[in-house]
Design a protein around this motif. Sequence first.
Motif, PDB file in Angstrom:
ATOM      1  N   GLU A 122       0.821  -1.207   0.000  1.00  0.00           N
ATOM      2  CA  GLU A 122       0.000   0.000   0.000  1.00  0.00           C
ATOM      3  C   GLU A 122       0.860   1.265   0.000  1.00  0.00           C
ATOM      4  OE1 GLU A 122      -3.678  -1.810   2.704  1.00  0.00           O
ATOM      5  OE2 GLU A 122      -2.295  -0.352   3.565  1.00  0.00           O
ATOM      6  N   LYS A 173      -5.022   9.306   9.074  1.00  0.00           N
ATOM      7  CA  LYS A 173      -5.530   7.990   8.719  1.00  0.00           C
ATOM      8  C   LYS A 173      -6.327   8.040   7.414  1.00  0.00           C
ATOM      9  CE  LYS A 173      -8.114   4.173  10.863  1.00  0.00           C
ATOM     10  NZ  LYS A 173      -8.964   3.871   9.718  1.00  0.00           N
ATOM     11  N   CYS A 174      -6.139   7.032   6.585  1.00  0.00           N
ATOM     12  CA  CYS A 174      -6.910   6.888   5.354  1.00  0.00           C
ATOM     13  C   CYS A 174      -8.121   5.992   5.596  1.00  0.00           C
ATOM     14  CB  CYS A 174      -6.039   6.293   4.247  1.00  0.00           C
ATOM     15  SG  CYS A 174      -4.849   7.459   3.544  1.00  0.00           S
ATOM     16  N   GLU A 175      -9.023   5.943   4.627  1.00  0.00           N
ATOM     17  CA  GLU A 175     -10.240   5.151   4.760  1.00  0.00           C
ATOM     18  C   GLU A 175     -10.031   3.685   4.390  1.00  0.00           C
ATOM     19  OE1 GLU A 175     -13.316   5.979   5.814  1.00  0.00           O
ATOM     20  OE2 GLU A 175     -12.665   8.017   6.336  1.00  0.00           O
ATOM     21  N   THR A 176      -9.218   3.418   3.346  1.00  0.00           N
ATOM     22  CA  THR A 176      -9.157   2.059   2.793  1.00  0.00           C
ATOM     23  C   THR A 176      -7.777   1.423   2.857  1.00  0.00           C
ATOM     24  OG1 THR A 176      -8.836   2.971   0.562  1.00  0.00           O
ATOM     25  CG2 THR A 176     -11.086   2.473   1.221  1.00  0.00           C
ATOM     26  N   VAL A 177      -6.754   2.168   3.230  1.00  0.00           N
ATOM     27  CA  VAL A 177      -5.402   1.608   3.347  1.00  0.00           C
ATOM     28  C   VAL A 177      -4.803   2.011   4.691  1.00  0.00           C
ATOM     29  CG1 VAL A 177      -4.997   1.605   0.845  1.00  0.00           C
ATOM     30  CG2 VAL A 177      -4.307   3.600   2.207  1.00  0.00           C
ATOM     31  N   GLU A 227      -5.400   6.930  -2.400  1.00  0.00           N
ATOM     32  CA  GLU A 227      -5.091   5.706  -1.665  1.00  0.00           C
ATOM     33  C   GLU A 227      -4.892   4.568  -2.667  1.00  0.00           C
ATOM     34  OE1 GLU A 227      -8.074   5.003   1.293  1.00  0.00           O
ATOM     35  OE2 GLU A 227      -8.148   7.110   1.893  1.00  0.00           O
ATOM     36  N   CYS A 228      -3.751   3.880  -2.562  1.00  0.00           N
ATOM     37  CA  CYS A 228      -3.379   2.899  -3.587  1.00  0.00           C
ATOM     38  C   CYS A 228      -3.021   1.545  -2.987  1.00  0.00           C
ATOM     39  CB  CYS A 228      -2.174   3.412  -4.382  1.00  0.00           C
ATOM     40  SG  CYS A 228      -2.430   5.029  -5.151  1.00  0.00           S
ATOM     41  N   LYS A 229      -3.461   0.480  -3.677  1.00  0.00           N
ATOM     42  CA  LYS A 229      -3.103  -0.889  -3.319  1.00  0.00           C
ATOM     43  C   LYS A 229      -2.355  -1.526  -4.483  1.00  0.00           C
ATOM     44  CE  LYS A 229      -6.619  -1.918   0.161  1.00  0.00           C
ATOM     45  NZ  LYS A 229      -7.634  -2.896   0.623  1.00  0.00           N
ATOM     46  N   VAL A 258      -7.847   3.045  -4.827  1.00  0.00           N
ATOM     47  CA  VAL A 258      -9.031   2.537  -4.128  1.00  0.00           C
ATOM     48  C   VAL A 258      -9.755   3.616  -3.322  1.00  0.00           C
ATOM     49  CG1 VAL A 258      -8.157   0.178  -4.034  1.00  0.00           C
ATOM     50  CG2 VAL A 258      -7.568   1.777  -2.198  1.00  0.00           C
ATOM     51  N   GLY A 259      -9.191   4.803  -3.279  1.00  0.00           N
ATOM     52  CA  GLY A 259      -9.840   5.889  -2.551  1.00  0.00           C
ATOM     53  C   GLY A 259      -9.200   7.220  -2.889  1.00  0.00           C
ATOM     54  N   ASN A 309      -9.010  11.378  -1.483  1.00  0.00           N
ATOM     55  CA  ASN A 309      -9.313  12.350  -0.425  1.00  0.00           C
ATOM     56  C   ASN A 309      -9.047  13.747  -0.986  1.00  0.00           C
ATOM     57  OD1 ASN A 309      -9.617  10.423   2.027  1.00  0.00           O
ATOM     58  ND2 ASN A 309      -7.724   9.781   1.041  1.00  0.00           N
TER      59      ASN A 309
END
Length: 204
Positions: free
Chosen positions: A71, A108-112, A125-127, A145-146, A148
């Motif tokens: 991530e 803090k991020c939402e998805t990672v 936000e990257c996976k 994936v998200g 902000n």
Amino acid sequence: MNYHSYEDKEHWKGSVLTAPLPPVLVSCGTVDKPNVLTVAWTGILNTQPPVTYISVRPERYSYGLIKESGEFVINLSTEELVKAVDYCGVKSGAKTDKLKDMGLTASKCETVAAPMIDQSPLSLECKVRQIIPLGTHDMFMADIVGVNAAKELLDENGRLCLDRARLLAYSHGEYYALGRRLGSFGYSVRKKKRKPNKSQKRTK
């Protein structure tokens, strides 16, 4: 069209001279133990699903953090952040706390689990989906994936106006603030609205 023509050119061997590029702040690690590095080798690979990439040298401290977690977060940089962008590109997180040094804070991020940088107007936000060894760098191909986005950069219709953020560009070792707008996507083929003629005005 009467464009200027560059007919007298020298031929050089292949080199990385595509410019300008976005010098982004890539955050990795965790909120409790964040790290950040500057990456100019980045961009978009696909629209749906949204896919991006960053290319990182394996000897960089952040490389191991990203490879282990799978991530990272791409934080767009602004004119205000130019010193931090340069610093985070030449200093190693193994030897110093770059966020603390530059007065940056992580959230803090939402998805990672990787954090985003508060001072950036837009954080992706990257996976990681694949790591591709290329030579000097390995490319981390990743799904976005998200997103902000700073609310202060949204207009009354909720549209993101990144032109207000004065984003940075990187070209051949130099940093630049983006300049005046020249057009928008598709403007060259967009039909102009016809002005009603006098007879039309009289019949209304």
